[in-house]
Design an enzyme around this catalytic site. Structure first.
Site, short mmCIF file in Angstrom:
data_model
loop_
_atom_site.label_atom_id
_atom_site.label_comp_id
_atom_site.label_asym_id
_atom_site.label_seq_id
_atom_site.Cartn_x
_atom_site.Cartn_y
_atom_site.Cartn_z
N CYS A 2 0.86 -1.35 0.07
CA CYS A 2 -0.07 -0.16 0.10
C CYS A 2 0.82 1.42 0.05
CB CYS A 2 -0.97 -0.03 1.03
SG CYS A 2 -0.33 0.80 2.60
N CYS A 5 2.70 1.78 3.27
CA CYS A 5 3.75 1.07 3.48
C CYS A 5 5.03 1.54 2.65
CB CYS A 5 3.31 -0.47 2.96
SG CYS A 5 2.42 -1.18 4.43
N HIS A 44 1.42 -2.81 8.82
CA HIS A 44 0.22 -2.57 7.95
C HIS A 44 -1.09 -2.95 8.62
CE1 HIS A 44 -2.32 -1.58 4.71
NE2 HIS A 44 -2.98 -2.41 5.14
N HIS A 93 -4.56 2.21 5.05
CA HIS A 93 -3.53 1.84 6.02
C HIS A 93 -3.98 2.94 7.24
CE1 HIS A 93 1.06 1.08 7.15
NE2 HIS A 93 0.46 1.77 7.95
N HIS A 95 -4.34 5.59 9.46
CA HIS A 95 -3.72 6.83 9.90
C HIS A 95 -4.46 7.79 10.68
CE1 HIS A 95 -5.79 7.09 6.05
NE2 HIS A 95 -6.05 8.30 6.39
P1 5GP Z 1 -8.01 9.49 4.25
O1 5GP Z 1 -8.84 10.48 3.39
O2 5GP Z 1 -7.86 8.12 3.79
O3 5GP Z 1 -8.31 9.56 5.79
O4 5GP Z 1 -6.48 10.51 4.53
C1 5GP Z 1 -5.52 10.03 3.38
C2 5GP Z 1 -4.66 11.26 3.36
O5 5GP Z 1 -3.28 11.00 2.79
C3 5GP Z 1 -5.21 12.49 2.58
O6 5GP Z 1 -5.17 13.60 3.57
C4 5GP Z 1 -3.92 12.74 1.46
O7 5GP Z 1 -4.00 14.13 1.35
C5 5GP Z 1 -2.74 12.19 2.17
N1 5GP Z 1 -2.03 11.48 1.19
C6 5GP Z 1 -2.32 10.92 -0.03
N2 5GP Z 1 -1.42 10.54 -0.98
C7 5GP Z 1 -0.23 11.06 0.02
C8 5GP Z 1 1.28 10.86 -0.40
O8 5GP Z 1 1.62 10.25 -1.37
N3 5GP Z 1 1.97 11.49 0.53
C9 5GP Z 1 1.41 12.10 1.62
N4 5GP Z 1 2.43 12.75 2.41
N5 5GP Z 1 0.28 12.12 1.95
C10 5GP Z 1 -0.65 11.57 1.16
ZN ZN Z 2 0.32 -0.41 4.28
#
Ligand code: 5GP
Ligand code: ZN
Length: 118
Positions: A2, A5, A44, A93, A95
């Site tokens: 992912c 990861c 993960h 994953h 967060h």
């Molecule tokens: P979710 O919507 O899953 O709660 O949050 C995913 C977060 O990951 C989003 O706020 C998005 O901006 C962030 N994100 C997505 N791809 C990347 C990346 O390649 N690098 C970083 N630093 N953040 C990412």
């Molecule tokens: Zn992962």
């Protein structure tokens, strides 16, 4: 493997704030506040649905340390984890979004009537 990861393995670059044996924190690529950091476990886990209380114990201290590191612990901040489709989880994953650096808005978060289930 992912996306997060790959960030853990440094296959995808990120701006790391804090890292230890079990967790890593880095700047969100699309910040929604002056401070927007993502805190993730190095092993993960798909989402909050699957996290153990042991891992959460470590994550709690890790997030507290992030807040101190970037000096938002006293001014205040918000911790969010999105879970599944309705939660708006895009990366599968676990967060935690750590948001701060300004007074955060607290708005209507859904398109449907929030009292519909009362
Ligand atoms: P979710 O919507 O899953 O709660 O949050 C995913 C977060 O990951 C989003 O706020 C998005 O901006 C962030 N994100 C997505 N791809 C990347 C990346 O390649 N690098 C970083 N630093 N953040 C990412
Ligand atoms: Zn992962």
């Amino acid at each position: 493997m992912c996306l997060f990861c790959k960030i853990i393995n440094k296959e995808i670059p990120s701006e790391i704030i804090l890292e230890d044996e079990n967790f890593i924190a880095f700047h969100d690529i699309n910040p929604k506040a002056p401070v927007h950091i993502l805190a993730i476990p190095k092993s993960h886990v798909n989402s909050f649905n699957d996290v153990s209380s042991d891992m959460m114990a470590g994550m709690t201290i890790f997030i507290q340390n992030i807040a101190k590191e970037v000096d938002i612990d006293k001014s205040g901040y918000r911790v969010i984890t999105n879970i599944g489709d309705n939660g708006g989880q895009e990366v599968k994953h676990l967060h935690f979004h750590v948001l701060g650096g300004a007074k955060l808005a607290w708005t209507h978060l859904s398109d449907s009537n929030p009292k519909a289930f009362l």
